[in-house]
Design an enzyme around this catalytic site. Structure first.
Site, PDB file in Angstrom:
ATOM      1  N   ARG A 186      53.083   7.901  72.232  1.00  0.00           N
ATOM      2  CA  ARG A 186      54.052   8.290  71.189  1.00  0.00           C
ATOM      3  C   ARG A 186      55.333   7.469  71.290  1.00  0.00           C
ATOM      4  NH1 ARG A 186      55.729  14.490  70.482  1.00  0.00           N
ATOM      5  NH2 ARG A 186      56.598  14.277  72.563  1.00  0.00           N
TER       6      ARG A 186
ATOM      7  N   LYS B   6      53.402  20.174  66.419  1.00  0.00           N
ATOM      8  CA  LYS B   6      54.335  21.102  65.765  1.00  0.00           C
ATOM      9  C   LYS B   6      55.250  20.349  64.782  1.00  0.00           C
ATOM     10  CE  LYS B   6      56.185  22.616  69.638  1.00  0.00           C
ATOM     11  NZ  LYS B   6      55.441  21.855  70.674  1.00  0.00           N
TER      12      LYS B   6
ATOM     13  N   ARG C 210      60.214  30.057  72.769  1.00  0.00           N
ATOM     14  CA  ARG C 210      59.284  29.388  73.673  1.00  0.00           C
ATOM     15  C   ARG C 210      59.216  30.098  75.017  1.00  0.00           C
ATOM     16  NH1 ARG C 210      59.624  23.665  72.389  1.00  0.00           N
ATOM     17  NH2 ARG C 210      59.606  22.357  74.195  1.00  0.00           N
TER      18      ARG C 210
ATOM     19  N   ARG D  48      60.286   8.707  74.105  1.00  0.00           N
ATOM     20  CA  ARG D  48      61.141   9.823  74.483  1.00  0.00           C
ATOM     21  C   ARG D  48      61.242   9.876  76.002  1.00  0.00           C
ATOM     22  NH1 ARG D  48      59.488  15.155  71.121  1.00  0.00           N
ATOM     23  NH2 ARG D  48      59.617  16.048  73.199  1.00  0.00           N
TER      24      ARG D  48
ATOM     25  N   ARG E  89      56.397  19.429  81.740  1.00  0.00           N
ATOM     26  CA  ARG E  89      56.411  20.128  80.437  1.00  0.00           C
ATOM     27  C   ARG E  89      55.151  20.950  80.247  1.00  0.00           C
ATOM     28  NH1 ARG E  89      57.003  15.283  76.729  1.00  0.00           N
ATOM     29  NH2 ARG E  89      57.079  16.687  74.950  1.00  0.00           N
TER      30      ARG E  89
HETATM   31  P1  ATP Z   1      56.597  18.006  71.086  1.00  0.00           P
HETATM   32  O1  ATP Z   1      57.841  17.629  70.368  1.00  0.00           O
HETATM   33  O2  ATP Z   1      55.702  16.889  71.346  1.00  0.00           O
HETATM   34  O3  ATP Z   1      55.878  19.159  70.451  1.00  0.00           O
HETATM   35  P2  ATP Z   1      57.844  19.551  73.035  1.00  0.00           P
HETATM   36  O4  ATP Z   1      57.397  20.793  72.351  1.00  0.00           O
HETATM   37  O5  ATP Z   1      57.824  19.538  74.530  1.00  0.00           O
HETATM   38  O6  ATP Z   1      56.975  18.414  72.550  1.00  0.00           O
HETATM   39  P3  ATP Z   1      60.516  19.615  71.912  1.00  0.00           P
HETATM   40  O7  ATP Z   1      60.247  20.885  71.211  1.00  0.00           O
HETATM   41  O8  ATP Z   1      61.107  18.507  71.144  1.00  0.00           O
HETATM   42  O9  ATP Z   1      59.242  19.010  72.611  1.00  0.00           O
HETATM   43  O10 ATP Z   1      61.466  19.944  73.173  1.00  0.00           O
HETATM   44  C1  ATP Z   1      61.913  18.932  74.028  1.00  0.00           C
HETATM   45  C2  ATP Z   1      62.663  19.552  75.180  1.00  0.00           C
HETATM   46  O11 ATP Z   1      63.802  20.274  74.682  1.00  0.00           O
HETATM   47  C3  ATP Z   1      61.886  20.586  75.988  1.00  0.00           C
HETATM   48  O12 ATP Z   1      61.093  19.990  77.003  1.00  0.00           O
HETATM   49  C4  ATP Z   1      63.031  21.413  76.568  1.00  0.00           C
HETATM   50  O13 ATP Z   1      63.668  20.760  77.633  1.00  0.00           O
HETATM   51  C5  ATP Z   1      64.010  21.469  75.406  1.00  0.00           C
HETATM   52  N1  ATP Z   1      63.745  22.622  74.522  1.00  0.00           N
HETATM   53  C6  ATP Z   1      63.398  22.580  73.208  1.00  0.00           C
HETATM   54  N2  ATP Z   1      63.223  23.808  72.714  1.00  0.00           N
HETATM   55  C7  ATP Z   1      63.454  24.670  73.740  1.00  0.00           C
HETATM   56  C8  ATP Z   1      63.410  26.085  73.876  1.00  0.00           C
HETATM   57  N3  ATP Z   1      63.102  26.881  72.837  1.00  0.00           N
HETATM   58  N4  ATP Z   1      63.696  26.610  75.089  1.00  0.00           N
HETATM   59  C9  ATP Z   1      64.030  25.846  76.138  1.00  0.00           C
HETATM   60  N5  ATP Z   1      64.067  24.503  76.081  1.00  0.00           N
HETATM   61  C10 ATP Z   1      63.791  23.904  74.897  1.00  0.00           C
HETATM   62 MG    MG Z   2      58.251  18.322  68.577  1.00  0.00          MG
END
Ligand code: ATP
Ligand code: MG
Length: 221
Positions: free
Chosen positions: A129, A20, A94, A162, A173
């Site tokens: 990563r 993403k 999400r 991370r 996750r």
């Molecule tokens: P990546 O960055 O590899 O796609 P990811 O989608 O798990 O992985 P991030 O989107 O950076 O990573 O989110 C990291 C953390 O931040 C999540 O595991 C969660 O704890 C929190 N977080 C981020 N966005 C949300 C959301 N929309 N709702 C709830 N928690 C969130």
């Molecule tokens: Mg990300």
């Protein structure tokens, strides 16, 4: 020069490590649409040691989603500051309550781009990563290594993993994704917004996303 799309509101949906952030970066470079990345917003608060960062940290480290109200408030505030130029949401919504919150606030999405990457590829990507903490720049020791091992290309500063890329957090996750985020696939499909892009290599998926945005998102110019 990047072609500029005047109004476009996109969301990226996909498992952790599905690309993403990488796609959001490419969309900004090629189309001039900036992203709002919920995870980056939270990590920035943690880095700056704010109260919000303090509240979010324990959830993130455990690989759990932060509470819906909390993240919705943060993202809505960011969107209000952006005005009408369009944006790519990376990591939001999400959960179903988050998607409903957007609808309640009358935030319209033009399209949801869903990145469909096999679980094995995801696990492999997350374990290799590394990031530059201050900027959020991402490297992968297999397919996108830094020029000097362990160092950021731009600043030369050390890279870190991370906190939530550790194996136990990754398991949590992926479970959160299956249980709470995957229902959004059906949700957005039923609204005619879902466009799925499948593949294991970002460089092969990107041309498809580029073609989609070029042809589907409001007039280019
Ligand atoms: P990546 O960055 O590899 O796609 P990811 O989608 O798990 O992985 P991030 O989107 O950076 O990573 O989110 C990291 C953390 O931040 C999540 O595991 C969660 O704890 C929190 N977080 C981020 N966005 C949300 C959301 N929309 N709702 C709830 N928690 C969130
Ligand atoms: Mg990300």
């Amino acid at each position: 020069m990047a072609a500029r799309v005047p109004v476009s509101r996109l969301a990226l949906l996909g498992a952790p490590g599905s690309g993403k952030g990488t796609m959001a970066h490419k969309i900004r470079l090629h189309f001039g649409i900036t992203s709002v990345a919920s995870g980056e917003l939270l990590r920035d608060h943690i880095y700056r040691r704010t109260e919000i960062g303090h509240r979010a940290r324990s959830y993130i480290v455990a690989g759990r989603l932060v509470p819906d109200d909390f993240i919705t408030h943060l993202v809505m505030r960011e969107l209000q500051q952006r005005g009408d130029d369009g944006w790519v949401l990376d990591g939001f919504p999400r959960t179903l309550p988050q998607a409903h919150a957007l609808e309640c606030e009358r935030v319209r999405l033009d399209a949801v781009l869903c990145l469909d990457v096999p679980a094995d590829t995801i696990r492999q990507r997350l374990s290799s990563r590394w990031i530059h903490a201050r900027s959020g720049r991402v490297y992968n020791t297999h397919f996108n290594p830094p020029r000097n091992a362990g160092r950021d290309d731009v600043t030369g500063e050390p890279l870190v993993q991370r906190l939530d890329d550790r194996p136990d957090a990754v398991v949590a996750r992926l479970r959160e994704y299956r249980e709470r985020t995957q229902p959004l696939v059906t949700h957005f499909a039923s609204r005619g917004l879902l466009h799925t892009f499948a593949g294991t290599e970002t460089n092969k998926v990107w041309p498809e996303i580029h073609a989609f945005i070029s042809s589907h998102v409001r007039s280019l110019g």
